[in-house]
Design an enzyme around this catalytic site. Structure first.
Site, PDB file in Angstrom:
ATOM      1  N   GLU A  14      41.190  49.429  45.998  1.00 17.36           N
ATOM      2  CA  GLU A  14      40.047  48.219  45.909  1.00 17.36           C
ATOM      3  C   GLU A  14      39.711  47.976  44.722  1.00 17.36           C
ATOM      4  O   GLU A  14      39.814  48.898  43.531  1.00 17.36           O
ATOM      5  CB  GLU A  14      38.622  49.038  46.453  1.00 17.36           C
ATOM      6  CG  GLU A  14      37.417  48.722  46.043  1.00 17.36           C
ATOM      7  CD  GLU A  14      36.956  47.414  46.421  1.00 17.36           C
ATOM      8  OE1 GLU A  14      36.940  46.509  45.568  1.00 17.36           O
ATOM      9  OE2 GLU A  14      36.215  47.255  47.389  1.00 17.36           O
ATOM     10  N   ALA A  16      37.424  46.950  43.015  1.00 19.12           N
ATOM     11  CA  ALA A  16      36.202  47.633  42.323  1.00 19.12           C
ATOM     12  C   ALA A  16      36.455  49.064  41.676  1.00 19.12           C
ATOM     13  O   ALA A  16      35.807  49.551  40.906  1.00 19.12           O
ATOM     14  CB  ALA A  16      34.940  47.392  43.133  1.00 19.12           C
ATOM     15  N   SER A  17      37.346  49.618  42.397  1.00 19.27           N
ATOM     16  CA  SER A  17      37.333  51.010  41.862  1.00 19.27           C
ATOM     17  C   SER A  17      38.110  51.289  40.873  1.00 19.27           C
ATOM     18  O   SER A  17      39.364  51.014  40.537  1.00 19.27           O
ATOM     19  CB  SER A  17      38.011  51.650  43.263  1.00 19.27           C
ATOM     20  OG  SER A  17      39.228  52.986  43.058  1.00 19.27           O
ATOM     21  N   THR A  18      37.528  52.262  40.003  1.00 17.84           N
ATOM     22  CA  THR A  18      38.121  52.842  38.703  1.00 17.84           C
ATOM     23  C   THR A  18      39.435  53.651  38.730  1.00 17.84           C
ATOM     24  O   THR A  18      40.505  53.340  38.282  1.00 17.84           O
ATOM     25  CB  THR A  18      37.072  53.654  37.927  1.00 17.84           C
ATOM     26  OG1 THR A  18      36.579  54.608  38.826  1.00 17.84           O
ATOM     27  CG2 THR A  18      35.974  52.885  37.275  1.00 17.84           C
ATOM     28  N   SER A  20      41.296  53.233  41.431  1.00 16.33           N
ATOM     29  CA  SER A  20      42.256  52.656  41.924  1.00 16.33           C
ATOM     30  C   SER A  20      43.149  51.795  40.640  1.00 16.33           C
ATOM     31  O   SER A  20      44.454  51.864  40.867  1.00 16.33           O
ATOM     32  CB  SER A  20      41.827  51.419  42.967  1.00 16.33           C
ATOM     33  OG  SER A  20      41.267  52.002  43.973  1.00 16.33           O
TER      34      SER A  20
END
Lengths: 202, 202
Positions: A14, A16-18, A20
């Site tokens: 995703e 938005a995901s750090t 990731s």
């Protein structure tokens, strides 16, 4: 002639995901070493968090956890040699970036697009929900931003992303990054090596 | 004569916590190899979760995350060579075990008590809030259960545990296990090696 089937790891991420970002930044070199094919699976975490009764990132809902996460991310990006600077906006809306990705998974520039988008967000302090930020990235990869953005917003392509998110749900994915190795779920950048190990020994 | 100061890692754990079991089960061998002293810091996660607005374990509040955690724990205990069997009660009340621990940190049997208590909970499917379960463990270590349980329930000792939990709060600990290395917080069994690395390079 004996044909050897190449192993495939599904990488659910995703924008938005750090964490990731951490996996996107190192999965190619890790998998290349092991001759493992990566199946890139962008999805949206928002609807899945909503299923769990969360209206925001757990890192915002639980401030102590959030404060620690940024410190941890700083240490981990350093360890992996990835550039990092804490963004002013978190979490960001990764919808447009995910749509561009899913519409272009067969393109040879898409992995660069993914990584450059994560870097724009977690290093250059840009807002990846902004069309012009994504356009600049596409242009730097010698692509036509207008054309790509328009195609990515077609109803057909929107549905592709929706169905990825539905598939994530059906795989019982609850966070990002997640990896599926031989049908088994591994959650978090810290489990990338375990997922690969599992893939190889099955 | 030059005196070399031995490095110390603070290990913050909660008896109710599954990942604390993983760390308790491996921290001694990991730290022995590096000649690092372990400061054992039992505390209670319940009041800290309550500060964050959580009335239960996040693994119960978020079922998909909980289901995954048990799978992950099964894989990790196997990896570390620790016995595992999913308990019928989760989370368990680790108050009595934590009080016994804090009253006996200077005893040479306390590390065995800690590990045996975790195993009673996460392998033998026993309830560690039960006095008789803790008594059996103490007896197996040639200790006098009645005496130890009574001392552990003195007001003075109860306050020691309360002040550990307050100290955890002031260190911004939000989960277990946590490690403090040179004043820096590392959260989760997955960060034990990083905490040690940080300790050694500072």
């Amino acid at each position: 002639m004996k044909e050897e089937k190449q192993l495939t790891l599904s990488f659910w991420f995703e924008f938005a995901s750090t964490y990731s970002y951490l996996s996107a930044g190192r999965i190619e070199s890790v998998c290349k070493k092991e001759n493992i094919r990566i199946e890139w699976k962008p999805f949206l975490l928002g609807p899945i968090f909503k299923d769990q009764g969360m209206s925001d990132s757990p890192f915002n809902l639980f401030p102590a956890k959030g404060k620690y996460m940024w410190k941890d991310l700083e240490r981990r990006t350093k360890k992996y040699g990835l550039p990092f600077s804490k963004p002013d906006i978190f979490p960001q809306n990764g919808l447009k970036a995910a749509r561009i990705t899913i519409a272009n998974l067969d393109q040879n520039w898409i992995q660069s697009f993914i990584l450059e988008t994560f870097k724009a967000e977690f290093y250059s302090k840009l807002d990846i929900s902004d069309r012009s930020v994504l356009s600049d990235i596409l242009r730097s990869l010698n692509q036509d931003p207008e054309n790509i953005l328009n195609i990515s917003e077609s109803e057909e392509n929107k549905n592709k992303l929706r169905s990825n998110t539905d598939e994530a749900r059906s795989l019982e994915i609850f966070g990002a990054p997640s990896f599926i190795a031989n049908g088994e779920l591994f959650w978090g950048d810290d489990r990338l090596e375990d997922a690969i190990e599992f893939l190889k020994t099955k």
